[in-house]
Write a protein that holds these residues in place. Structure first.
Motif, mmCIF file in Angstrom:
data_model
loop_
_atom_site.group_PDB
_atom_site.id
_atom_site.type_symbol
_atom_site.label_atom_id
_atom_site.label_comp_id
_atom_site.label_asym_id
_atom_site.label_seq_id
_atom_site.Cartn_x
_atom_site.Cartn_y
_atom_site.Cartn_z
ATOM 1 N N GLY A 3 0.770 -1.383 0.078
ATOM 2 C CA GLY A 3 -0.303 0.015 0.129
ATOM 3 C C GLY A 3 0.795 0.998 0.146
ATOM 4 O O GLY A 3 0.182 2.451 0.191
ATOM 5 N N THR A 4 2.010 1.148 -0.111
ATOM 6 C CA THR A 4 2.949 2.493 -0.063
ATOM 7 C C THR A 4 3.301 2.684 -1.470
ATOM 8 O O THR A 4 4.046 1.703 -2.293
ATOM 9 C CB THR A 4 4.118 1.927 0.503
ATOM 10 O OG1 THR A 4 4.050 1.616 2.142
ATOM 11 C CG2 THR A 4 5.248 3.267 0.844
ATOM 12 N N GLU A 5 2.894 3.780 -1.689
ATOM 13 C CA GLU A 5 3.220 4.188 -3.186
ATOM 14 C C GLU A 5 4.694 4.392 -3.508
ATOM 15 O O GLU A 5 5.243 5.062 -2.661
ATOM 16 C CB GLU A 5 2.645 5.756 -3.635
ATOM 17 C CG GLU A 5 2.422 5.984 -5.128
ATOM 18 C CD GLU A 5 1.600 7.323 -5.136
ATOM 19 O OE1 GLU A 5 1.756 7.797 -6.527
ATOM 20 O OE2 GLU A 5 0.736 7.664 -4.326
ATOM 21 N N GLY A 6 5.121 4.042 -4.612
ATOM 22 C CA GLY A 6 6.520 4.215 -4.772
ATOM 23 C C GLY A 6 7.453 3.060 -4.390
ATOM 24 O O GLY A 6 8.726 3.133 -4.673
ATOM 25 N N PHE A 7 6.882 1.954 -3.499
ATOM 26 C CA PHE A 7 7.997 1.137 -3.028
ATOM 27 C C PHE A 7 8.197 0.155 -4.220
ATOM 28 O O PHE A 7 7.312 -0.228 -4.827
ATOM 29 C CB PHE A 7 7.141 0.446 -1.996
ATOM 30 C CG PHE A 7 8.069 -0.663 -1.409
ATOM 31 C CD1 PHE A 7 8.774 -0.431 -0.416
ATOM 32 C CD2 PHE A 7 7.761 -2.096 -1.891
ATOM 33 C CE1 PHE A 7 9.567 -1.834 0.152
ATOM 34 C CE2 PHE A 7 8.566 -2.956 -1.521
ATOM 35 C CZ PHE A 7 9.326 -2.853 -0.389
ATOM 36 N N PHE A 8 9.456 -0.230 -4.167
ATOM 37 C CA PHE A 8 10.023 -0.962 -5.128
ATOM 38 C C PHE A 8 10.787 -2.354 -4.727
ATOM 39 O O PHE A 8 10.764 -3.516 -5.102
ATOM 40 C CB PHE A 8 10.846 -0.411 -6.387
ATOM 41 C CG PHE A 8 10.145 0.584 -6.999
ATOM 42 C CD1 PHE A 8 9.286 0.185 -7.947
ATOM 43 C CD2 PHE A 8 10.353 1.863 -6.876
ATOM 44 C CE1 PHE A 8 8.405 1.193 -8.673
ATOM 45 C CE2 PHE A 8 9.682 2.842 -7.402
ATOM 46 C CZ PHE A 8 8.510 2.512 -8.586
ATOM 47 N N GLU A 9 11.565 -2.261 -3.613
ATOM 48 C CA GLU A 9 12.660 -3.272 -3.365
ATOM 49 C C GLU A 9 12.780 -3.358 -1.883
ATOM 50 O O GLU A 9 13.138 -2.248 -1.220
ATOM 51 C CB GLU A 9 13.818 -3.204 -4.110
ATOM 52 C CG GLU A 9 14.752 -4.316 -4.247
ATOM 53 C CD GLU A 9 15.722 -4.300 -5.477
ATOM 54 O OE1 GLU A 9 16.731 -5.297 -5.364
ATOM 55 O OE2 GLU A 9 15.658 -3.471 -6.352
ATOM 56 N N LEU A 10 13.011 -4.434 -1.260
ATOM 57 C CA LEU A 10 13.321 -4.671 0.073
ATOM 58 C C LEU A 10 14.143 -6.105 -0.258
ATOM 59 O O LEU A 10 13.539 -6.973 -0.389
ATOM 60 C CB LEU A 10 12.339 -4.863 0.987
ATOM 61 C CG LEU A 10 12.749 -4.839 2.353
ATOM 62 C CD1 LEU A 10 13.535 -3.915 3.131
ATOM 63 C CD2 LEU A 10 11.595 -4.971 3.361
ATOM 64 N N LYS A 11 15.472 -6.374 0.225
ATOM 65 C CA LYS A 11 16.028 -7.625 -0.098
ATOM 66 C C LYS A 11 17.337 -7.510 0.792
ATOM 67 O O LYS A 11 17.905 -6.689 0.982
ATOM 68 C CB LYS A 11 16.339 -7.515 -1.662
ATOM 69 C CG LYS A 11 17.008 -8.913 -2.004
ATOM 70 C CD LYS A 11 17.109 -9.228 -3.616
ATOM 71 C CE LYS A 11 17.663 -10.612 -3.767
ATOM 72 N NZ LYS A 11 17.847 -10.804 -5.269
ATOM 73 N N ARG A 12 17.648 -8.922 1.009
ATOM 74 C CA ARG A 12 18.970 -9.193 1.457
ATOM 75 C C ARG A 12 19.380 -10.634 1.038
ATOM 76 O O ARG A 12 18.704 -11.300 0.348
ATOM 77 C CB ARG A 12 19.149 -9.412 3.180
ATOM 78 C CG ARG A 12 18.289 -10.559 3.653
ATOM 79 C CD ARG A 12 18.486 -10.555 5.229
ATOM 80 N NE ARG A 12 17.838 -11.519 5.851
ATOM 81 C CZ ARG A 12 17.932 -11.965 6.965
ATOM 82 N NH1 ARG A 12 18.960 -11.648 7.763
ATOM 83 N NH2 ARG A 12 17.158 -12.831 7.410
#
Length: 210
Positions: free
Chosen positions: A192-201
């Motif tokens: 639901g966060t506009e503009g969120f693209f990536e979160l990774k490890r």
């Protein structure tokens, strides 16, 4: 517990039955169904199509190329089953195939497909689809529905929350009970966060099917 709640949000989930990471995530989503008002809507994608056709096999080792060639079989059978019995058959069939491939480690066992079809109440004649291109357009259409949104620089699993398609979550082992629900809640916030693209490890563990 909200297991019996009739009004549930459908969560499209694209899988390739050969992928161990998608398998673990799919088992997590089944846990989420027990503690949140959601329902998995199983759909197919193809690692073979993604890697051999869309990426033209670039940068892949010979071993992985061979694995991708073999990956056509199970997803073709899933496509044939969905054409035969509707998309609702994909959940039981995926569970039957995935349990044998991943939990039982029977990746090279030719009887996996026919056993899985029988367990899902489907005719064993559908196994012939593994070596046929008859249902490849259905695979591409389902695959493209996800990857036209999420992009070609990811793999499987892909799920859609609300109107947002996301790659992942890539997890091991699958969280259970309320822990599964909390992870779901976090993904809802991310989606639901506009503009969120990536979160990774980087991954530092092998798939665990416990």
């Amino acid at each position: 517990m909200i297991k019996e709640q009739p009004n549930r949000d459908e969560v499209p989930f694209w899988f390739d039955p050969l992928c161990p990471w998608a398998w673990i995530t799919s088992r997590w989503l089944l846990e989420v169904e027990q503690v949140r008002p959601v329902r998995a809507d199983w759909r197919i994608m193809s690692l073979a199509y993604l890697n051999l056709v869309q990426h033209e096999g670039k940068g892949l080792s010979e071993d992985y190329l061979d694995r991708m060639t073999k990956a056509w079989g199970p997803v073709r059978v899933c496509a044939a089953a969905a054409e035969h019995g509707g998309r609702d058959v994909l959940g039981p069939l995926y569970t039957a195939i995935g349990t044998r491939l991943h939990n039982q480690g029977r990746r090279d066992d030719p009887t996996v497909i026919t056993e899985a079809l029988a367990e899902a109440g489907l005719p064993d004649s559908l196994a012939a689809a593994a070596t046929s291109t008859e249902f490849d357009q259905l695979i591409r259409d389902s695959h493209d529905e996800a990857f036209n949104e999420v992009g070609l620089d990811v793999g499987t699993p892909v799920l859609r929350i609300g109107g947002t398609a996301l790659f992942g979550p890539v997890i091991t082992p699958a969280p259970r009970g309320e822990a599964a629900g909390r992870l779901w809640d976090g993904l809802v916030m991310v989606a639901g966060t506009e503009g969120f693209f990536e979160l990774k490890r980087s991954r530092n563990s092998k798939p665990s099917f416990d």
